[in-house]
Scaffold this motif. Structure first.
Motif, mmCIF file in Angstrom:
data_model
loop_
_atom_site.group_PDB
_atom_site.id
_atom_site.type_symbol
_atom_site.label_atom_id
_atom_site.label_comp_id
_atom_site.label_asym_id
_atom_site.label_seq_id
_atom_site.Cartn_x
_atom_site.Cartn_y
_atom_site.Cartn_z
ATOM 1 N N GLY A 90 -8.694 55.143 2.043
ATOM 2 C CA GLY A 90 -7.383 55.622 1.630
ATOM 3 C C GLY A 90 -7.330 57.125 1.482
ATOM 4 O O GLY A 90 -6.369 57.784 1.920
ATOM 5 N N LEU A 91 -8.379 57.708 0.879
ATOM 6 C CA LEU A 91 -8.410 59.162 0.721
ATOM 7 C C LEU A 91 -8.519 59.868 2.071
ATOM 8 O O LEU A 91 -7.986 60.968 2.248
ATOM 9 N N THR A 92 -9.194 59.238 3.021
ATOM 10 C CA THR A 92 -9.269 59.810 4.376
ATOM 11 C C THR A 92 -7.881 59.900 5.001
ATOM 12 O O THR A 92 -7.515 60.923 5.596
ATOM 13 N N ASP A 93 -7.080 58.855 4.861
ATOM 14 C CA ASP A 93 -5.712 58.885 5.380
ATOM 15 C C ASP A 93 -4.879 59.958 4.685
ATOM 16 O O ASP A 93 -4.130 60.703 5.340
ATOM 17 N N ALA A 116 -14.598 60.173 9.713
ATOM 18 C CA ALA A 116 -14.512 59.670 8.342
ATOM 19 C C ALA A 116 -13.825 58.308 8.293
ATOM 20 O O ALA A 116 -14.249 57.408 7.555
ATOM 21 N N PHE A 117 -12.775 58.149 9.096
ATOM 22 C CA PHE A 117 -12.067 56.878 9.120
ATOM 23 C C PHE A 117 -12.952 55.770 9.680
ATOM 24 O O PHE A 117 -12.983 54.649 9.142
ATOM 25 N N GLY A 118 -13.671 56.038 10.759
ATOM 26 C CA GLY A 118 -14.553 55.034 11.344
ATOM 27 C C GLY A 118 -15.655 54.613 10.390
ATOM 28 O O GLY A 118 -16.023 53.429 10.330
ATOM 29 N N LEU A 119 -16.180 55.562 9.604
ATOM 30 C CA LEU A 119 -17.235 55.239 8.642
ATOM 31 C C LEU A 119 -16.715 54.319 7.544
ATOM 32 O O LEU A 119 -17.314 53.273 7.254
ATOM 33 N N SER A 120 -15.596 54.703 6.924
ATOM 34 C CA SER A 120 -15.048 53.881 5.839
ATOM 35 C C SER A 120 -14.497 52.551 6.362
ATOM 36 O O SER A 120 -14.631 51.510 5.714
ATOM 37 N N TYR A 121 -13.876 52.579 7.546
ATOM 38 C CA TYR A 121 -13.356 51.354 8.152
ATOM 39 C C TYR A 121 -14.485 50.378 8.465
ATOM 40 O O TYR A 121 -14.362 49.165 8.265
ATOM 41 N N GLY A 122 -15.616 50.903 8.944
ATOM 42 C CA GLY A 122 -16.767 50.047 9.216
ATOM 43 C C GLY A 122 -17.347 49.449 7.956
ATOM 44 O O GLY A 122 -17.779 48.286 7.943
ATOM 45 N N MET A 123 -17.365 50.217 6.875
ATOM 46 C CA MET A 123 -17.857 49.683 5.604
ATOM 47 C C MET A 123 -16.973 48.535 5.115
ATOM 48 O O MET A 123 -17.471 47.506 4.653
ATOM 49 N N VAL A 124 -15.658 48.717 5.238
ATOM 50 C CA VAL A 124 -14.741 47.657 4.832
ATOM 51 C C VAL A 124 -14.963 46.402 5.675
ATOM 52 O O VAL A 124 -15.033 45.278 5.159
ATOM 53 N N GLY A 125 -15.088 46.579 6.993
ATOM 54 C CA GLY A 125 -15.292 45.433 7.877
ATOM 55 C C GLY A 125 -16.590 44.699 7.615
ATOM 56 O O GLY A 125 -16.659 43.470 7.724
ATOM 57 N N ALA A 126 -17.636 45.439 7.232
ATOM 58 C CA ALA A 126 -18.934 44.809 7.003
ATOM 59 C C ALA A 126 -18.986 44.057 5.686
ATOM 60 O O ALA A 126 -19.727 43.070 5.555
ATOM 61 N N LEU A 127 -18.205 44.481 4.696
ATOM 62 C CA LEU A 127 -18.325 43.929 3.350
ATOM 63 C C LEU A 127 -17.278 42.883 2.999
ATOM 64 O O LEU A 127 -17.459 42.124 2.042
ATOM 65 N N GLN A 128 -16.170 42.833 3.734
ATOM 66 C CA GLN A 128 -15.042 42.035 3.273
ATOM 67 C C GLN A 128 -15.382 40.550 3.104
ATOM 68 O O GLN A 128 -15.013 39.927 2.096
ATOM 69 N N PHE A 129 -16.088 39.965 4.046
ATOM 70 C CA PHE A 129 -16.389 38.534 3.932
ATOM 71 C C PHE A 129 -17.599 38.278 3.046
ATOM 72 O O PHE A 129 -17.706 37.212 2.439
ATOM 73 N N GLU A 130 -18.505 39.238 2.950
ATOM 74 C CA GLU A 130 -19.618 39.104 2.019
ATOM 75 C C GLU A 130 -19.113 39.061 0.582
ATOM 76 O O GLU A 130 -19.603 38.283 -0.248
ATOM 77 N N VAL A 131 -18.111 39.877 0.265
ATOM 78 C CA VAL A 131 -17.535 39.875 -1.075
ATOM 79 C C VAL A 131 -16.884 38.522 -1.375
ATOM 80 O O VAL A 131 -17.017 37.985 -2.473
#
Length: 500
Positions: A327-330, A348-363
């Protein structure tokens, strides 16, 4: 429940054939997330042939994504009823048939029904079962497995877009759709790989009152959510809507709704935003490749990071951090006009977007446990479908009305950052407090506050169910001969419950 979810008898293998399942999940995730976006390369040709506007043509991808998310409960029910492998095989055939039929379309409505509805449904019937099966094969290495599987999205997006452009140039959009339909048949091969894991499942199935409990359900281990003994006939709950009463699930669902409102908007508008800023077409298109390349590295790296012993119990906070960073990147890049600033934004967007994609289902797995994950995933995808149908289309209408991208980036960034803040605050104030109040009920890594009550209900409704590791409570199991006497079975760690 620990961070890795409840165990199934001997536990998931965390390797072996699981790596083949992970590879299949990588391919399915790539098709599910990359295909709707890659189809956009055909939009100009479709606009020319059908005499339609961009917004009308873009509904093909929107319907495809809506089917991918919105049919989550349907997919959960089918997986519970028939198992992962048959559902994925049928889904691959539907996805392929949709694109093949779309190549013969003469109206946009026919494209909506074939490429949109049929292919979207087929992708949905592949995506969700693959995640469920991945959770059955991995527990200790599950964060890493989720990160590697999620990396299929940027990899396939980077590959399918140029492939679609080449197919369009050589065969036209009809030939391209036909060949892409053949490519989607690989989903059937991925479905064939989904062999149930070895070892006993958490809820052995009984076909009749005289049958002993099976050590492992050969067709769909651990996917029948309820089986009750009255009259010897199994009773199963195809969709466990009771998970909605779980606080952890409610927090996650609200977070995903807020996140989906703004997460995808910058990526959708990025190329046109760069062109309006005076960036040449080729350089503007390359910006998406920058996002994709960073995303490819970020997802498995973040999955490995989340699997560390010190971080895994706090994976919800790591997910919140990724959302706030996105969000802060946007917000910070809303006024970026130079090409260098746009490239920095993409990194920056690709890094944070990748983190979200990797963690969403694990959470989600850590929040509700693997036993209720199929139903929870279906319901969450339905919530996300509503947000996807609201967020990106509304952003497009605002761009058409205001002719200004800046406010769109502000809105999208605010929504994603709010989702991260809400997740962190709710986890700290609501979930952690409720877990700490009843001593001895929550395992390390965090369990939802309704899991113990559900475990008790499961043991009553399912006499042959497996106990949580570490519990030594006697289970009352009716004998096969329908005798009035009942035998008690001691369930200890690593031991299976058996009827006497």
């Amino acid at each position: 429940m620990g961070a890795g979810g409840p165990r199934r008898g001997e536990g998931p293998p965390d390797g072996g054939w699981g790596w083949a399942v992970l590879g299949a999940c990588f391919v399915v995730t790539g098709f599910a997330y990359g295909f709707p976006k890659a189809v956009s390369v055909f939009f100009r040709a479709l606009m020319r042939d059908f005499g339609a506007g961009y917004s009308d043509t873009a509904w093909v991808s929107s319907i495809m994504l809506a089917m991918l998310y919105g049919t989550g409960p349907v997919s959960s029910i089918l997986v519970t009823r028939f198992g992962c492998r048959p559902v994925m095989l049928v889904g691959g055939l539907l996805a392929s048939a949709g694109m093949v039929l779309a190549s013969f379309a003469t109206r946009l409505l026919e494209l909506y029904l074939t490429a949109g509805v049929l292919t979207g449904l087929g992708l949905a019937l592949n995506f969700q079962p693959s995640l469920i099966m991945l959770g059955l094969y991995f527990e200790r290495r599950r964060p890493l497995a989720n990160g590697l599987a999620a990396a299929g999205s940027p990899v396939f997006l980077s590959a399918l877009s140029p492939l679609g452009q080449q197919l369009l140039e050589h065969f036209g959009w009809r030939g391209g759709f036909l060949l892409l339909g053949g490519l989607l048949l690989h989903c059937c091969a991925c479905g064939a790989v989904m062999r149930p894991p070895p070892g006993p499942g958490p809820r052995p199935r009984r076909d009749s009152a005289d049958d002993p409990p099976a050590d492992a359900d050969a067709e769909r281990p651990g996917l029948r959510l309820r089986e009750a003994p009255p009259g010897g006939r199994p009773r199963r709950r195809l969709l466990d809507v009771a998970v909605c009463a779980d606080r952890a699930f409610a927090v996650y669902a609200v977070t995903k709704f807020l996140m989906a409102l703004g997460l995808f908007v910058p990526a959708i508008l990025l190329v046109n935003y760069a062109k309006d800023a005076g960036v040449p077409d080729a350089d503007a298109a390359f910006l998406l490749s920058v996002v994709g390349f960073v995303d490819i590295v970020a997802r498995p790296a973040c999955g490995a990071l989340a699997g560390l012993a010190r971080l895994r119990p706090h994976v919800a906070y790591l997910f919140s951090l990724a959302l706030v960073a996105n969000g802060l990147t946007d917000l910070s890049s809303a006024r970026a006009r130079s090409y260098g600033a746009l490239v920095a934004f993409c990194v920056a967007f690709g890094l944070s977007y990748g983190m979200v994609g990797a963690l969403q289902f694990e959470v989600l797995m850590a929040a509700v446990g693997s036993l209720r994950f199929p139903s929870a995933l279906g319901l969450v995808l339905l919530v996300e479908a509503v947000a996807v149908l609201i967020g990106p289309p509304s952003a497009g209408r605002l761009v058409d009305a205001l002719k200004n991208y800046e406010i769109i980036f502000y809105l999208a960034g605010s929504e994603v950052a709010l989702a991260g803040i809400f997740m962190a605050v709710a986890t700290k104030c609501c979930l952690r407090r409720s877990r700490d109040t009843p001593p001895g009920q929550a395992a390390e890594g965090g369990a939802s506050d309704t899991e113990d009550a559900e475990a008790e209900a499961d043991s009553e409704a399912l006499p042959t169910g497996a106990e949580e590791p570490g519990s030594r409570q006697p289970l009352e199991v009716p004998s096969p001969g329908a005798r009035p006497a009942e035998a008690e079975v001691e369930a200890g760690p690593g031991r299976d419950t058996k009827s006497v």
